[in-house]
Structures are given as structure tokens and as C-alpha cells.
Design a protein around this motif. Structure first.
Motif, short mmCIF file in Angstrom:
data_model
loop_
_atom_site.label_atom_id
_atom_site.label_comp_id
_atom_site.label_asym_id
_atom_site.label_seq_id
_atom_site.Cartn_x
_atom_site.Cartn_y
_atom_site.Cartn_z
N MET A 155 0.83 -1.17 0.00
CA MET A 155 0.00 0.00 0.00
C MET A 155 0.89 1.25 0.00
SD MET A 155 -2.89 1.01 2.72
CE MET A 155 -4.25 1.92 2.11
N VAL A 156 0.62 2.16 -0.91
CA VAL A 156 1.40 3.38 -1.04
C VAL A 156 0.94 4.40 0.01
CG1 VAL A 156 1.98 5.26 -2.61
CG2 VAL A 156 1.66 2.96 -3.51
N LYS A 157 1.90 4.99 0.71
CA LYS A 157 1.56 5.92 1.79
C LYS A 157 2.22 7.28 1.60
CE LYS A 157 0.72 2.25 5.03
NZ LYS A 157 0.94 1.71 6.33
N TYR A 158 2.28 7.74 0.37
CA TYR A 158 2.88 9.04 0.09
C TYR A 158 1.82 10.14 0.14
CZ TYR A 158 7.11 6.64 -1.31
OH TYR A 158 8.23 5.87 -1.31
N GLN A 159 2.25 11.32 0.58
CA GLN A 159 1.37 12.48 0.61
C GLN A 159 1.09 12.96 -0.82
OE1 GLN A 159 2.42 15.72 3.31
NE2 GLN A 159 4.13 14.43 3.96
N MET A 160 -0.12 13.42 -1.03
CA MET A 160 -0.48 14.06 -2.28
C MET A 160 -1.10 15.41 -1.92
SD MET A 160 -3.29 13.00 -5.22
CE MET A 160 -2.72 11.33 -5.33
N ILE A 161 -0.54 16.47 -2.45
CA ILE A 161 -1.06 17.81 -2.22
C ILE A 161 -1.84 18.23 -3.46
CG2 ILE A 161 -0.47 20.23 -1.81
CD1 ILE A 161 0.29 18.40 0.52
N ILE A 162 -3.08 18.65 -3.27
CA ILE A 162 -3.90 19.18 -4.36
C ILE A 162 -4.24 20.62 -3.98
CG2 ILE A 162 -6.03 18.97 -5.68
CD1 ILE A 162 -5.99 15.97 -5.05
N GLN A 163 -3.83 21.55 -4.84
CA GLN A 163 -3.98 22.96 -4.53
C GLN A 163 -4.45 23.73 -5.76
OE1 GLN A 163 -0.58 24.54 -2.48
NE2 GLN A 163 -0.84 26.55 -3.41
N TRP A 164 -5.41 24.64 -5.58
CA TRP A 164 -5.90 25.46 -6.68
C TRP A 164 -4.84 26.49 -7.06
CZ3 TRP A 164 -9.20 25.38 -10.41
CH2 TRP A 164 -9.43 26.55 -11.14
N SER A 165 -4.67 26.72 -8.36
CA SER A 165 -3.76 27.74 -8.86
C SER A 165 -4.54 28.73 -9.72
CB SER A 165 -2.66 27.09 -9.70
OG SER A 165 -1.91 28.07 -10.39
N ASP A 166 -4.65 29.98 -9.24
CA ASP A 166 -5.29 31.02 -10.05
C ASP A 166 -4.49 31.26 -11.34
OD1 ASP A 166 -7.47 31.55 -8.40
OD2 ASP A 166 -6.37 33.04 -7.23
N GLU A 167 -3.17 31.21 -11.21
CA GLU A 167 -2.30 31.45 -12.37
C GLU A 167 -2.54 30.43 -13.48
OE1 GLU A 167 2.47 31.40 -13.36
OE2 GLU A 167 1.83 31.90 -11.34
N ASP A 168 -2.68 29.17 -13.10
CA ASP A 168 -2.86 28.09 -14.08
C ASP A 168 -4.33 27.78 -14.33
OD1 ASP A 168 -0.01 27.40 -14.45
OD2 ASP A 168 -0.13 26.87 -12.32
N ASP A 169 -5.23 28.33 -13.49
CA ASP A 169 -6.67 28.11 -13.60
C ASP A 169 -7.03 26.62 -13.55
OD1 ASP A 169 -9.30 29.10 -13.77
OD2 ASP A 169 -9.36 28.74 -15.94
N CYS A 170 -6.37 25.92 -12.63
CA CYS A 170 -6.65 24.50 -12.43
C CYS A 170 -6.09 24.07 -11.08
CB CYS A 170 -6.05 23.66 -13.56
SG CYS A 170 -4.25 23.65 -13.60
N PHE A 171 -6.39 22.85 -10.70
CA PHE A 171 -5.83 22.26 -9.49
C PHE A 171 -4.49 21.63 -9.84
CE2 PHE A 171 -10.33 22.34 -8.47
CZ PHE A 171 -10.33 22.76 -7.14
N LEU A 172 -3.46 21.90 -9.06
CA LEU A 172 -2.14 21.31 -9.25
C LEU A 172 -1.95 20.20 -8.24
CD1 LEU A 172 0.01 24.53 -9.72
CD2 LEU A 172 -1.04 23.09 -11.48
N VAL A 173 -1.22 19.17 -8.63
CA VAL A 173 -0.98 18.00 -7.78
C VAL A 173 0.52 17.85 -7.56
CG1 VAL A 173 -1.30 15.51 -7.52
CG2 VAL A 173 -3.00 16.86 -8.77
N GLY A 174 0.92 17.72 -6.30
CA GLY A 174 2.32 17.52 -5.98
C GLY A 174 2.52 16.43 -4.95
N PHE A 175 3.76 15.95 -4.88
CA PHE A 175 4.14 14.88 -3.95
C PHE A 175 5.35 15.33 -3.16
CE2 PHE A 175 2.32 13.06 -7.82
CZ PHE A 175 1.19 12.48 -7.29
N PRO A 176 5.14 15.92 -1.97
CA PRO A 176 6.25 16.50 -1.21
C PRO A 176 7.30 15.52 -0.73
CG PRO A 176 4.18 16.63 0.03
CD PRO A 176 3.85 16.12 -1.33
N ASP A 177 6.99 14.23 -0.69
CA ASP A 177 7.99 13.25 -0.25
C ASP A 177 9.06 12.99 -1.31
OD1 ASP A 177 6.81 12.82 2.26
OD2 ASP A 177 5.45 11.32 1.45
N PHE A 178 8.78 13.37 -2.54
CA PHE A 178 9.72 13.15 -3.63
C PHE A 178 10.50 14.44 -3.88
CE2 PHE A 178 6.73 9.79 -4.16
CZ PHE A 178 7.45 8.73 -4.69
N PRO A 179 11.83 14.39 -3.75
CA PRO A 179 12.62 15.61 -3.94
C PRO A 179 12.52 16.11 -5.39
CG PRO A 179 14.06 13.68 -3.75
CD PRO A 179 12.65 13.23 -3.47
#
Length: 71
Positions: free
Chosen positions: A1-25
Motif C-alpha cells: 500500500m502506497v503511503k505518500y502524501q499528495m497535495i492538491i492545490q488550486w492555482s489562479d495562475e494556471d486556472d486548475c488544481f495542481l498536484v504535488g508529492f512533497p515526499d519526492f525531492p
């Protein structure tokens, strides 16, 4: 089972939701979506691809950060 964080954040600049994975450098934003649901689904696919890329290259996967609930 994968236990990595996923951040979903709205971007006004991109006019969409961005997805990131802070555990990955060096992986600020890996995917996006016009809706939260689309971003979540795209993020799951991106995370699976990222893990496969690490495994195929022989790179060691980062240790997932965890949160402990203190009661």
C-alpha cells in the motif's frame, strides 16, 4: 500500500488544481486537473508512474513522511 502524501492545490495562475508529492525531492508539481476529482485521479496515475520510474531506474524510493495522532 502506497503511503505518500499528495497535495492538491488550486492555482489562479494556471486556472486548475495542481498536484504535488512533497515526499519526492525536486517534484514540485507533477499533475493537474480542471476539477478536484480530475486532479485526484490524475495524481494517482502520476504517483504510480513516478514510483515505477524510480523502480525501473533502480533509484531508492523516498521514505514517506508520517503523522502520528496523539490523544
Amino acid at each position: 500500500m502506497v503511503k505518500y502524501q499528495m497535495i492538491i492545490q488550486w492555482s489562479d495562475e494556471d486556472d486548475c488544481f495542481l498536484v504535488g508529492f512533497p515526499d519526492f525531492p525536486n517534484q514540485k508539481w507533477r499533475s493537474h486537473g480542471d476539477t478536484y476529482s480530475e486532479a485526484l485521479n490524475n495524481g494517482i496515475e502520476a504517483l504510480e508512474s513516478l514510483i515505477m520510474a524510480y523502480e525501473l531506474s533502480g533509484d531508492k524510493l523516498p521514505v514517506p513522511k508520517t503523522v502520528s495522532m496523539v490523544t
